[in-house]
Scaffold this active site. Structure first.
Site, PDB file in Angstrom:
ATOM      1  N   ASP A 108       0.935  -1.288  -0.197  1.00  0.00           N
ATOM      2  CA  ASP A 108      -0.027  -0.061   0.156  1.00  0.00           C
ATOM      3  C   ASP A 108       1.001   1.176   0.081  1.00  0.00           C
ATOM      4  OD1 ASP A 108       0.899  -1.074   3.045  1.00  0.00           O
ATOM      5  OD2 ASP A 108      -0.615   0.032   3.682  1.00  0.00           O
ATOM      6  N   ASP A 111       7.846   4.118   3.364  1.00  0.00           N
ATOM      7  CA  ASP A 111       7.698   5.770   3.448  1.00  0.00           C
ATOM      8  C   ASP A 111       9.069   5.384   3.890  1.00  0.00           C
ATOM      9  OD1 ASP A 111       7.799   8.056   4.884  1.00  0.00           O
ATOM     10  OD2 ASP A 111       6.461   7.254   6.388  1.00  0.00           O
ATOM     11  N   PHE A 160       1.190  11.694   7.497  1.00  0.00           N
ATOM     12  CA  PHE A 160       0.470  10.963   7.813  1.00  0.00           C
ATOM     13  C   PHE A 160      -0.877  10.242   7.725  1.00  0.00           C
ATOM     14  CE2 PHE A 160      -1.110   6.683  10.593  1.00  0.00           C
ATOM     15  CZ  PHE A 160      -0.396   6.578  11.379  1.00  0.00           C
ATOM     16  N   ARG A 173      -8.818   2.362   8.481  1.00  0.00           N
ATOM     17  CA  ARG A 173      -8.497   0.840   6.950  1.00  0.00           C
ATOM     18  C   ARG A 173      -9.553   1.332   5.797  1.00  0.00           C
ATOM     19  NH1 ARG A 173      -3.878  -1.845   7.547  1.00  0.00           N
ATOM     20  NH2 ARG A 173      -3.760  -2.256   9.780  1.00  0.00           N
TER      21      ARG A 173
HETATM   22  C1  PRP Z   1       2.620  -0.009   7.096  1.00  0.00           C
HETATM   23  C2  PRP Z   1       2.457  -0.319   5.427  1.00  0.00           C
HETATM   24  C3  PRP Z   1       3.646  -0.967   4.902  1.00  0.00           C
HETATM   25  C4  PRP Z   1       4.742  -0.250   5.859  1.00  0.00           C
HETATM   26  C5  PRP Z   1       5.550   0.637   5.291  1.00  0.00           C
HETATM   27  O1  PRP Z   1       2.297  -1.438   7.906  1.00  0.00           O
HETATM   28  O2  PRP Z   1       1.826  -0.963   4.574  1.00  0.00           O
HETATM   29  O3  PRP Z   1       3.784  -1.841   4.694  1.00  0.00           O
HETATM   30  O4  PRP Z   1       3.841   0.812   6.834  1.00  0.00           O
HETATM   31  O5  PRP Z   1       6.400   1.672   5.832  1.00  0.00           O
HETATM   32  P1  PRP Z   1       7.949   1.990   6.149  1.00  0.00           P
HETATM   33  O6  PRP Z   1       8.234   2.475   3.950  1.00  0.00           O
HETATM   34  O7  PRP Z   1       8.393   2.937   6.882  1.00  0.00           O
HETATM   35  O8  PRP Z   1       8.879   0.832   6.345  1.00  0.00           O
HETATM   36  P2  PRP Z   1       1.937  -1.426   8.859  1.00  0.00           P
HETATM   37  O9  PRP Z   1       3.627  -1.954   9.669  1.00  0.00           O
HETATM   38  O10 PRP Z   1       2.049  -0.231   9.569  1.00  0.00           O
HETATM   39  O11 PRP Z   1       1.235  -2.502   8.837  1.00  0.00           O
HETATM   40  P3  PRP Z   1       0.000  -2.489   8.321  1.00  0.00           P
HETATM   41  O12 PRP Z   1      -0.045  -3.150   6.956  1.00  0.00           O
HETATM   42  O13 PRP Z   1      -0.483  -4.179   9.325  1.00  0.00           O
HETATM   43  O14 PRP Z   1      -0.643  -1.413   9.027  1.00  0.00           O
END
Ligand code: PRP
Length: 188
Positions: A108, A111, A160, A173
């Site tokens: 998705d 970052d 955010f 979500r």
């Molecule tokens: C979110 C998103 C990515 C990740 C990106 O997952 O879905 O997998 O963060 O962030 P980064 O590039 O800073 O690593 P999260 O850990 O929040 O879990 P989720 O998908 O269950 O919400």
């Protein structure tokens, strides 16, 4: 949605803009994998909607893979916080062996890049025939690692963001759009 009323600062990408971006990605991917098998590997929880919508966009596009499989893994690094812990935790691995397959990781958002980078390293060690990455929302401002991304949908601002799979403390979500939250939400 009533429950979230008053907490949304602004909508960054509405459902039409998201649908158009996914159609565009579907067309590119269908063209690039024409006649070849493809495994879409969705990274849960965030990629639940993009993986489902992208798979169907690929099916609607001209050309396309000879067949498409879907699998999912679950990782987390944000927990209930707005800041990454910096440590990626694998909560559930893939169900299928990816050796010898054309694998497309579907995320998705990217970052700081640690999650995708961790997955690319882990999965490339399992000898897929080909490994690429597709990200719906790219936030390129705070990368901590350089991470190659072959398919990018939309570039999101340095805020955010929630909605379309992305959460704040597991909420938001199910919003059909990508939104910025009002800052007081985080201080509650
Ligand atoms: C979110 C998103 C990515 C990740 C990106 O997952 O879905 O997998 O963060 O962030 P980064 O590039 O800073 O690593 P999260 O850990 O929040 O879990 P989720 O998908 O269950 O919400």
């Amino acid at each position: 949605m009533q429950t979230y009323e008053g907490t949304i600062e602004r909508i960054l990408f509405d459902r039409t803009e998201i649908a158009e971006a996914i159609e565009r990605l579907g067309r590119q991917i269908a063209r690039d994998y024409a006649g070849q098998p493809l495994l879409l590997l969705g990274v849960l929880k965030g990629a639940l909607y993009v993986a489902a919508d992208l798979a169907r966009a690929i099916a609607r596009s001209p050309g396309g893979p000879s067949h498409l499989e879907m699998d999912f893994l679950v990782v987390s690094s944000y927990g209930n916080s707005t800041r990454s812990s910096g440590e990626v935790r694998m909560l559930k691995d893939t169900s299928e062996n990816i050796g010898g397959k054309n694998v497309l990781i579907v995320e998705d958002i990217v970052d700081n890049g640690l999650t995708l980078s961790y997955l690319q390293a882990l999965l490339s060690g399992r000898n897929p025939a080909d490994l690429r990455s597709c990200v719906l929302f790219d936030k390129p401002y705070r990368r901590r690692v350089d991470v190659p991304i072959e398919y990018v949908g939309l570039v999101a601002p340095d805020e955010f963001v929630v909605g379309y799979g992305l959460d704040y403390q597991e909420k938001y979500r199910n919003l059909p759009y990508l939104a910025q939250l009002r800052s007081w939400v985080f201080s509650e």
